[in-house]
Motif scaffolding. Sequence first.
Motif, PDB file in Angstrom:
ATOM      1  N   ARG A 178       3.920 -31.912  72.419  1.00 57.77           N
ATOM      2  CA  ARG A 178       4.902 -32.973  72.208  1.00 57.77           C
ATOM      3  C   ARG A 178       6.030 -32.933  73.237  1.00 57.77           C
ATOM      4  O   ARG A 178       6.386 -33.950  73.838  1.00 57.77           O
ATOM      5  CB  ARG A 178       5.463 -32.905  70.787  1.00 57.77           C
ATOM      6  N   GLY A 179       6.624 -31.762  73.434  1.00 59.17           N
ATOM      7  CA  GLY A 179       7.725 -31.671  74.379  1.00 59.17           C
ATOM      8  C   GLY A 179       7.312 -32.033  75.786  1.00 59.17           C
ATOM      9  O   GLY A 179       8.026 -32.751  76.502  1.00 59.17           O
ATOM     10  N   GLU A 205      10.263 -38.030  70.508  1.00 57.60           N
ATOM     11  CA  GLU A 205       9.758 -36.883  69.751  1.00 57.60           C
ATOM     12  C   GLU A 205       9.288 -37.312  68.365  1.00 57.60           C
ATOM     13  O   GLU A 205       8.270 -36.819  67.852  1.00 57.60           O
ATOM     14  CB  GLU A 205      10.849 -35.818  69.649  1.00 57.60           C
TER      15      GLU A 205
END
Length: 305
Positions: free
Chosen positions: A110-111, A99
Amino acid sequence: MSLAIDVADLNKSFGDKHVVQDLTIQVAGGRICGFLGPNGSGKTTTLRMLCGLLTPDSGRGACLGFDILSQAEEIKRRTGYMTQRFSLYEDLSISENLEFVARVYGLDRRGERVDEALDHLGLAGRRDQLAGALSGGWKQRLALAAATLHEPQLLLLDEPTAGVDPKARRTFWDEIHALAGRGLTVLVSTHYMDEAERCHEIAYISYGRLIARGTAAEVVAGSHLVTFHGEGPDIDRIGEEIARKPGVESVAPFGAALHVSGTDRKALEAAIAPYRREPYRWDEVPPTLEDVFIHLMGQAQDNYP
């Protein structure tokens, strides 16, 4: 194929030491190029110049179509770099490290990207484990996930498998070939000859100079090396005697056998002639890449002042 790396006459010095000398290299897109050479030969310095972390003292060229001198930032954004030593945060978990990398690159989703990377490299079940508690093989997977999270076009690997077990090395190389199959260009430095043979091509650098280039078979053929393979009980005991004979460049034990190499066939035959008797047996064999590596090291001149 278009060239992902196309640089010429690169030079870099640190103080009085000329670390990289007039280096020219080209690597086509989607190829895996092995970068070989003894310690201190300028491999790491070259990798850092190619990805924009170091500026050459002189030279010219491009990586991914961008000028290495004036467009280094563009190259950095499109390059993944895996260093010799594990360089992520050991007090963060696997997912937290990824992350963080995603934020550094300003990535969207991002996740989702982190989850995909964890699944792809088999890290999902360990996502909450601290990086510092991982074994060498798992740290290697995490480092590769971090280096490829931003979907680079060029991947530079600096001795990435040092200190990991054979199974982890094979898994790693399977992934590298899969990435290359999707168009990623890879330049990887290694001391493992079996890894060099898994590359599409290799480049041998010694004390700052590129002295051999091509496929593994082409480099072996270009060495003009002759190798005799000897077998027999306790044959290693005569190795030192043979090594002192004229024309013998190297004598390397391989278990219960010896590889005697040089470029002068007649001199080699004369060197082993006294030992062509029972219980020894000698055959001429194709030189291995390791034989050639030792041969090239013997030819190179140290650039330390």
